[in-house]
Design an enzyme around this catalytic site. Structure first.
Site, PDB file in Angstrom:
ATOM      1  N   LEU A  88       0.839  -1.192   0.000  1.00 11.56           N
ATOM      2  CA  LEU A  88       0.000   0.000   0.000  1.00 11.56           C
ATOM      3  C   LEU A  88       0.881   1.251   0.000  1.00 11.56           C
ATOM      4  O   LEU A  88       1.146   1.824   1.044  1.00 11.56           O
ATOM      5  CB  LEU A  88      -0.904  -0.033   1.239  1.00 11.56           C
ATOM      6  CG  LEU A  88      -2.219   0.725   1.157  1.00 11.56           C
ATOM      7  CD1 LEU A  88      -3.138   0.283   2.280  1.00 11.56           C
ATOM      8  CD2 LEU A  88      -2.011   2.218   1.207  1.00 11.56           C
ATOM      9  N   ALA A  89       1.368   1.641  -1.164  1.00 15.64           N
ATOM     10  CA  ALA A  89       2.307   2.754  -1.241  1.00 15.64           C
ATOM     11  C   ALA A  89       2.317   3.290  -2.667  1.00 15.64           C
ATOM     12  O   ALA A  89       2.839   2.647  -3.570  1.00 15.64           O
ATOM     13  CB  ALA A  89       3.702   2.280  -0.835  1.00 15.64           C
ATOM     14  N   GLU A  90       1.741   4.462  -2.855  1.00 14.97           N
ATOM     15  CA  GLU A  90       1.566   4.983  -4.218  1.00 14.97           C
ATOM     16  C   GLU A  90       2.887   5.380  -4.861  1.00 14.97           C
ATOM     17  O   GLU A  90       3.091   5.186  -6.056  1.00 14.97           O
ATOM     18  CB  GLU A  90       0.585   6.160  -4.214  1.00 14.97           C
ATOM     19  CG  GLU A  90      -0.867   5.755  -3.961  1.00 14.97           C
ATOM     20  CD  GLU A  90      -1.169   5.501  -2.495  1.00 14.97           C
ATOM     21  OE1 GLU A  90      -0.292   5.811  -1.645  1.00 14.97           O
ATOM     22  OE2 GLU A  90      -2.257   4.983  -2.181  1.00 14.97           O
ATOM     23  N   GLN A 104      -5.919   3.994  -6.389  1.00 16.04           N
ATOM     24  CA  GLN A 104      -7.259   3.581  -5.963  1.00 16.04           C
ATOM     25  C   GLN A 104      -8.289   4.707  -6.055  1.00 16.04           C
ATOM     26  O   GLN A 104      -9.406   4.479  -6.499  1.00 16.04           O
ATOM     27  CB  GLN A 104      -7.185   3.026  -4.550  1.00 16.04           C
ATOM     28  CG  GLN A 104      -8.360   2.162  -4.200  1.00 16.04           C
ATOM     29  CD  GLN A 104      -8.025   1.227  -3.055  1.00 16.04           C
ATOM     30  OE1 GLN A 104      -7.939   1.667  -1.910  1.00 16.04           O
ATOM     31  NE2 GLN A 104      -7.811  -0.038  -3.350  1.00 16.04           N
ATOM     32  N   PHE A 105      -7.889   5.909  -5.612  1.00 16.11           N
ATOM     33  CA  PHE A 105      -8.770   7.074  -5.711  1.00 16.11           C
ATOM     34  C   PHE A 105      -7.938   8.306  -6.049  1.00 16.11           C
ATOM     35  O   PHE A 105      -6.779   8.401  -5.617  1.00 16.11           O
ATOM     36  CB  PHE A 105      -9.516   7.322  -4.391  1.00 16.11           C
ATOM     37  CG  PHE A 105     -10.656   6.369  -4.157  1.00 16.11           C
ATOM     38  CD1 PHE A 105     -11.916   6.624  -4.673  1.00 16.11           C
ATOM     39  CD2 PHE A 105     -10.459   5.206  -3.415  1.00 16.11           C
ATOM     40  CE1 PHE A 105     -12.961   5.732  -4.456  1.00 16.11           C
ATOM     41  CE2 PHE A 105     -11.502   4.320  -3.202  1.00 16.11           C
ATOM     42  CZ  PHE A 105     -12.761   4.586  -3.724  1.00 16.11           C
ATOM     43  N   GLY A 128      -7.727  11.223  -4.843  1.00 13.78           N
ATOM     44  CA  GLY A 128      -7.073  11.928  -3.743  1.00 13.78           C
ATOM     45  C   GLY A 128      -5.874  11.203  -3.169  1.00 13.78           C
ATOM     46  O   GLY A 128      -5.140  11.755  -2.348  1.00 13.78           O
ATOM     47  N   PHE A 129      -5.652   9.965  -3.610  1.00 16.09           N
ATOM     48  CA  PHE A 129      -4.516   9.190  -3.102  1.00 16.09           C
ATOM     49  C   PHE A 129      -3.340   9.166  -4.066  1.00 16.09           C
ATOM     50  O   PHE A 129      -2.375   8.432  -3.870  1.00 16.09           O
ATOM     51  CB  PHE A 129      -4.933   7.742  -2.797  1.00 16.09           C
ATOM     52  CG  PHE A 129      -6.032   7.640  -1.774  1.00 16.09           C
ATOM     53  CD1 PHE A 129      -6.162   8.592  -0.775  1.00 16.09           C
ATOM     54  CD2 PHE A 129      -6.937   6.581  -1.799  1.00 16.09           C
ATOM     55  CE1 PHE A 129      -7.178   8.503   0.162  1.00 16.09           C
ATOM     56  CE2 PHE A 129      -7.959   6.489  -0.861  1.00 16.09           C
ATOM     57  CZ  PHE A 129      -8.081   7.448   0.127  1.00 16.09           C
ATOM     58  N   PRO A 177       0.793  10.900  -2.783  1.00 19.41           N
ATOM     59  CA  PRO A 177       2.054  10.269  -2.367  1.00 19.41           C
ATOM     60  C   PRO A 177       2.916   9.841  -3.565  1.00 19.41           C
ATOM     61  O   PRO A 177       4.123   9.686  -3.430  1.00 19.41           O
ATOM     62  CB  PRO A 177       1.591   9.058  -1.552  1.00 19.41           C
ATOM     63  CG  PRO A 177       0.240   9.435  -1.060  1.00 19.41           C
ATOM     64  CD  PRO A 177      -0.366  10.260  -2.175  1.00 19.41           C
ATOM     65  N   HIS A 187     -11.933  11.168  -1.923  1.00 23.17           N
ATOM     66  CA  HIS A 187     -12.472  10.146  -2.820  1.00 23.17           C
ATOM     67  C   HIS A 187     -13.244  10.725  -3.998  1.00 23.17           C
ATOM     68  O   HIS A 187     -13.909   9.993  -4.720  1.00 23.17           O
ATOM     69  CB  HIS A 187     -13.397   9.185  -2.049  1.00 23.17           C
ATOM     70  CG  HIS A 187     -12.677   8.287  -1.098  1.00 23.17           C
ATOM     71  ND1 HIS A 187     -12.034   8.760   0.019  1.00 23.17           N
ATOM     72  CD2 HIS A 187     -12.474   6.943  -1.106  1.00 23.17           C
ATOM     73  CE1 HIS A 187     -11.489   7.748   0.667  1.00 23.17           C
ATOM     74  NE2 HIS A 187     -11.734   6.636   0.000  1.00 23.17           N
TER      75      HIS A 187
END
Lengths: 399, 324
Positions: B58-60, B82-83, B85-86, B89, B129
């Site tokens: 789990l690390a963009e 995934q979204f 706003g993510f 990173p 999101h």
């Protein structure tokens, strides 16, 4: 818990004493010095670490003279580049004095099929990969942001955003794994991620180690702990020896005397072979010292004492190997004389090549933004050329 | 012709891409076993295996950064963020590494990485999101940015992104994932970096992309009842922008409304307004009017209906344009 009185919370329950690095904030990674792999001490005494002996590139006269030559030429290259910067021929230079052993030792452990991702101080590794000295200076002369074809040398371009390349190295290693499955006849390979004690604080180093561990990728993390991230000492980056961090990710970490080219080569040979044969990642911390400034724009007298620097002078990587070569009789005076001449020639050729480097035109910069035709690029290029052609003394777009 | 949702069309497009080229691989959070939180990659891990459909940590930044390394080794990674706003990173890897690698190497290196980002609001979700960060990426040279608005485009554009030699960000209109439409798997959607005129008109042009395209079409239909003939353009490509198609439409209609969910200030609409004022100044009967989000972080779900451009906001913009 309102109203509940908690016992004093210093030690972990059940613990009677804390590790020194937790208990005493004055303890730094230097002080807590875990055992370092060393072959050649500061006085030039050779005592091969038996654990790594099998991975040594050899300690015979020819091998040692080769490694000394690499380091000697590298130092001369570094000095000439500094001079070129002082004379206004380079915009900036990033010296590496003191780190010759870490770079030559690790670079010489790489095999041709391996692939290295440098930060921006890995001139020594670049030379071991066959990059020509002048190619390294293109970036610092402002005529390119790269300077060589990475695919030709299996040596990536310098990356200036610290630690970004550690993820590239892991991704590349993930590619090696897939290639190996598709074609088992390929020679086993590994990638190497170079970074420093400063970059070790970047999140990308953490993510790269997580990915590498999760996928057991063939990557060696090679951290040159040169003790200074510009003005900030390594004690601000870490409370534990950097090599120790690997344990938290689930792979081995080793601290090696970064000023001992023989130990660095042996440890890197081991780590690469482990990675190539499916053993997964390794973190090597090469314990060394940045003897010079961060860059030619830096002034270390603002933040560190000359006494601190002086402590490292006797540990110089070239001096210790020279001592050994002379005292053991593995090299005669004429070897050193010939090397001096070779370095002189290399430096003058470097100077000649750098002075001959001219900047490409802005027009060419338009061409390398996208691989495929792009209307905005075409439109802006045309409008710029139209503008340029309006000057009576210049041809269209050729200035 | 097959009827599919946008989500299924992207799934089918990815399946074709994986089948056509063994160097293509998918990577992202929850995309394997789960098939992605929107099930866009459903079934692909089972079909192609875990070396080609990779459930990542789990690390963009890690996803984008390792994708760059894979691309340097000759692979064609398709990353799912995934979204919207993510993505941040991973912003550093996208802007300082992915976008610049080709220029850095003086054109020697290609990094054909695709980044899929479900974007936009209207799903009643929590913070981060529902965002539309496309302008941040459009400002970065070296990237291409496309956004399909219907299943046929989605099926083809994802494949075209994968075969592009340049890095491509595909913004997927998440609230339209279940929008159904005809997909012709034998007829490519044409150059993905061009705009499409979806409805012909003579009095004004509405330009929209992604999730707002159905809104623009509905507004044009409503305007027709009032006697206004409104042309609708689906931008499709946010970088580069097909100014030729927009210019020729505005030259005809004289009025342009640009709609996007992203905040108006510093948004794509401003760039289009400026370019059109340069290219079609004398054809304009009114200033280019922008309809979009306000200068605030994407609002709480309970008020997003008022924040998002809708048919009435577009009709109001048309009224203001016609009032000139």
């Amino acid at each position: 818990m309102t109203g509940t009185r908690l016992p004093a919370a210093q030690l972990r329950p059940g613990e009677t004493a804390e590790p020194a690095y937790i208990a005493d904030r004055a303890v730094t990674d230097q002080d807590s010095a875990p055992p370092m792999v060393q072959f050649l001490d500061a006085n030039g005494r050779l005592a091969v670490d038996p654990a790594y002996n099998g991975y040594s590139g050899g300690t015979g006269p020819e091998r040692l003279k080769q490694l000394y030559r690499d380091m000697y030429l590298l130092r001369r290259f570094d000095q000439e580049s500094t001079a070129l910067q002082r004379q206004g021929e380079l915009a900036l230079w990033v010296p590496l004095t003191g780190q010759e052993a870490a770079q030559i030792g690790s670079g010489r452990a790489l095999q041709s099929q391996d692939y290295a991702f440098p930060t921006y101080r890995e001139h020594g590794v670049a030379l071991t990969r066959g990059v020509r000295p002048a190619q390294i200076l293109g970036l610092f002369r402002g005529i390119t942001n790269g300077g060589w074809d990475p695919r030709e040398y299996n040596f990536h371009l310098y990356t200036l955003v610290l630690a970004a390349q550690t993820l590239h190295a892991v991704g590349y290693a993930m590619g090696i794994q897939r290639d190996g499955l598709a074609d088992p006849d390929l020679p086993p390979a590994a990638s190497v991620a170079y970074f420093g004690d400063g970059a070790s604080s970047e999140g990308d180093v953490h993510e790269s180690m997580v990915f590498a561990a999760s996928f057991n990728s063939p990557v060696v993390f090679f951290c040159q702990n040169n003790h200074w991230a510009i003005s900030v000492p390594s004690s601000v980056q870490t409370r534990v020896p950097l090599a120790q961090r690997a344990e938290g990710y689930g792979f081995p970490g080793i601290r090696v005397d970064g000023n001992d080219v023989l130990a660095v080569e042996a440890v890197t040979n081991w780590a690469l072979e482990r990675a190539r044969s499916g053993g997964g990642p390794v973190l090597i911390e090469a314990f060394t010292y940045r003897m010079s400034a961060h860059t030619t724009a830096d002034d270390p007298s603002k933040y560190r004492l000359t006494e601190d620097e002086a402590q490292w002078h006797p540990k110089d990587p070239l001096a210790r190997l020279e001592k050994h070569l002379r005292s053991s009789g593995k090299a005669e005076e004429d070897y050193f004389d010939a090397l001096t001449d070779e370095a002189k020639t290399m430096a003058s050729e470097l100077r000649r090549d750098v002075l001959a480097m001219t900047a490409p035109s802005l027009k060419e910069r338009f061409a390398s933004v996208y691989a495929e035709p792009h209307p905005l690029i075409q439109e802006e290029l045309k409008s710029w050329q139209d503008y340029e052609s309006g000057f009576v003394d210049a041809g269209a777009g050729d200035r | 012709m097959t009827t599919m949702t946008i989500a299924k069309a992207i799934n089918a497009g990815l399946r074709t891409a994986l089948t056509d080229d063994p160097k293509v691989l998918l990577m992202g959070e929850d995309i394997g076993e789960l098939g992605g939180v929107y099930r866009v990659t459903e079934g692909l891990k089972r079909e192609f295996g875990s070396m080609r459909v990779v459930d990542t940590p789990l690390a963009e930044s890690g996803i984008i950064g390792t994708a760059i390394g894979l691309a340097l080794r000759g692979y064609r990674p398709v990353c799912e963020i995934q979204f919207d706003g993510f993505v941040f990173p991973g912003f550093n890897q996208i802007t300082t590494q992915l976008a610049k690698m080709r220029t850095r190497s003086d054109g020697m290196l290609s990094v054909p990485v695709v980044i899929r980002i479900p974007y936009g609001g209207g799903i009643g979700s929590v913070e981060h999101h529902s965002e539309s960060p496309e302008a941040l990426f459009a400002h970065t040279a070296g990237l291409r940015i496309i956004t399909p608005s219907n299943p046929h485009d989605a099926y083809w554009m994802i494949q075209q992104a994968v075969t592009s030699q340049d890095p491509v960000i595909v913004f997927e209109p998440k609230r339209r994932y279940w929008l159904k439409g005809e997909v012709d798997t034998s007829q490519p959607a044409g150059d993905p970096f061009t705009a499409h005129v979806l409805r012909q008109g003579t009095d004004a042009t509405i330009l929209a992309y992604g999730p707002l395209v159905p809104v623009a079409l509905a507004a044009a239909a409503a305007a027709a009842e009032d006697g206004h003939s409104v042309e609708v353009i689906d931008l499709r490509s946010i970088s580069p922008i097909d100014f030729d198609t927009i210019t020729s439409s505005v030259t005809k209609t004289g009025r342009l409304i640009v709609a996007h969910e992203a905040p108006i200030f510093g948004g794509i609409g401003g760039e289009i307004a400026a370019r059109i004022s340069e290219r079609a100044f004398l054809s304009l009967q009114a200033p280019v009017i922008r309809v979009g989000g306000f200068h605030m972080p994407y609002p709480i779900a309970r008020v997003e209906d008022q924040y998002l451009p809708d048919i009435d906001r577009l009709l109001d913009a048309l009224d203001r344009s016609f009032a000139y």
